[in-house]
Motif scaffolding. Sequence first.
Motif, PDB file in Angstrom:
ATOM      1  N   ASP A 133      38.284  31.995  37.832  1.00  0.00           N
ATOM      2  CA  ASP A 133      38.722  31.412  39.103  1.00  0.00           C
ATOM      3  C   ASP A 133      39.822  32.233  39.768  1.00  0.00           C
ATOM      4  O   ASP A 133      39.750  32.523  40.972  1.00  0.00           O
ATOM      5  CB  ASP A 133      39.222  29.980  38.878  1.00  0.00           C
ATOM      6  N   THR A 134      40.852  32.594  39.014  1.00  0.00           N
ATOM      7  CA  THR A 134      42.023  33.234  39.622  1.00  0.00           C
ATOM      8  C   THR A 134      41.879  34.745  39.753  1.00  0.00           C
ATOM      9  O   THR A 134      42.053  35.301  40.834  1.00  0.00           O
ATOM     10  CB  THR A 134      43.292  32.919  38.807  1.00  0.00           C
ATOM     11  N   VAL A 135      41.557  35.411  38.656  1.00  0.00           N
ATOM     12  CA  VAL A 135      41.518  36.877  38.670  1.00  0.00           C
ATOM     13  C   VAL A 135      40.272  37.398  39.381  1.00  0.00           C
ATOM     14  O   VAL A 135      40.351  38.261  40.265  1.00  0.00           O
ATOM     15  CB  VAL A 135      41.581  37.441  37.239  1.00  0.00           C
ATOM     16  N   ILE A 136      39.105  36.879  39.006  1.00  0.00           N
ATOM     17  CA  ILE A 136      37.856  37.409  39.546  1.00  0.00           C
ATOM     18  C   ILE A 136      37.516  36.818  40.914  1.00  0.00           C
ATOM     19  O   ILE A 136      37.357  37.549  41.898  1.00  0.00           O
ATOM     20  CB  ILE A 136      36.694  37.166  38.567  1.00  0.00           C
ATOM     21  N   LEU A 137      37.408  35.490  40.983  1.00  0.00           N
ATOM     22  CA  LEU A 137      36.946  34.865  42.224  1.00  0.00           C
ATOM     23  C   LEU A 137      37.982  34.977  43.336  1.00  0.00           C
ATOM     24  O   LEU A 137      37.688  35.474  44.434  1.00  0.00           O
ATOM     25  CB  LEU A 137      36.578  33.409  41.971  1.00  0.00           C
ATOM     26  N   VAL A 138      39.203  34.519  43.083  1.00  0.00           N
ATOM     27  CA  VAL A 138      40.259  34.643  44.097  1.00  0.00           C
ATOM     28  C   VAL A 138      40.524  36.119  44.383  1.00  0.00           C
ATOM     29  O   VAL A 138      40.748  36.511  45.534  1.00  0.00           O
ATOM     30  CB  VAL A 138      41.547  33.935  43.641  1.00  0.00           C
ATOM     31  N   GLY A 139      40.461  36.944  43.340  1.00  0.00           N
ATOM     32  CA  GLY A 139      40.651  38.372  43.538  1.00  0.00           C
ATOM     33  C   GLY A 139      39.600  38.969  44.451  1.00  0.00           C
ATOM     34  O   GLY A 139      39.910  39.780  45.329  1.00  0.00           O
ATOM     35  N   ALA A 140      38.351  38.572  44.266  1.00  0.00           N
ATOM     36  CA  ALA A 140      37.260  39.101  45.093  1.00  0.00           C
ATOM     37  C   ALA A 140      37.426  38.684  46.553  1.00  0.00           C
ATOM     38  O   ALA A 140      37.280  39.501  47.468  1.00  0.00           O
ATOM     39  CB  ALA A 140      35.913  38.619  44.564  1.00  0.00           C
ATOM     40  N   VAL A 141      37.723  37.411  46.781  1.00  0.00           N
ATOM     41  CA  VAL A 141      37.893  36.924  48.150  1.00  0.00           C
ATOM     42  C   VAL A 141      39.119  37.565  48.794  1.00  0.00           C
ATOM     43  O   VAL A 141      39.083  38.000  49.954  1.00  0.00           O
ATOM     44  CB  VAL A 141      38.019  35.384  48.177  1.00  0.00           C
TER      45      VAL A 141
END
Length: 210
Positions: A133-141
Amino acid sequence: MSSSFNVSVFLTGLTLSLSLIMAIGAQNTHVLRQGLRREHVAAVVAVCALLDMALMTLGVSGLAASLGEYPRALDALGFVGALVLVVYGAQALRRALQPSTLQAAHGGAPVSAGRMVAQTLSLSLLNPHVYLDTVILVGAVGAKQPAGSQVAFLLGAGSASALWFVALGYGARVLTPLFAKPIAWRMLDLLVTAMMWTIAAGLVQRSLHL
């Protein structure tokens, strides 16, 4: 780098973070429980909010820096992020059709502040979803936001996390009767679905450069 504060990007970070965090889970139950007990609430809230902010900053800055010179890779990551958001939105919609409740026990022996911080950290860091959620998803957005606006995005995402945990921890006695009603979670999950799918659509548009 733009010197103006991008309110739209701030709101994107805010809504994304809220949509990810507003779900029944071990971390929310833990914060609610400590709020009801009025025990080390400030420490628990601070650990949860600061940890979220650190992981989101790592994701956004790391992905933006490592993939900044590879726009196609960044576009591909944007599509992956959009897909994950669509799936998360579908899961929230399913929860809305079969709503649950959030309960937290009042009992248990009191523990020291240090032990409570350790419990909170282990509860958060040992959950693999926190990294997705934080590193990958929020990072991607965040990495897909316009150049120079990542700080506004992170401020929005971090503000959402802090506001949620503060409300849950310090408003536990007021919020518990609401969270015990399935209809409240049904409405919340429907809102989460709408927010996630809206952000996913915007992410696809940016990846397609429309």
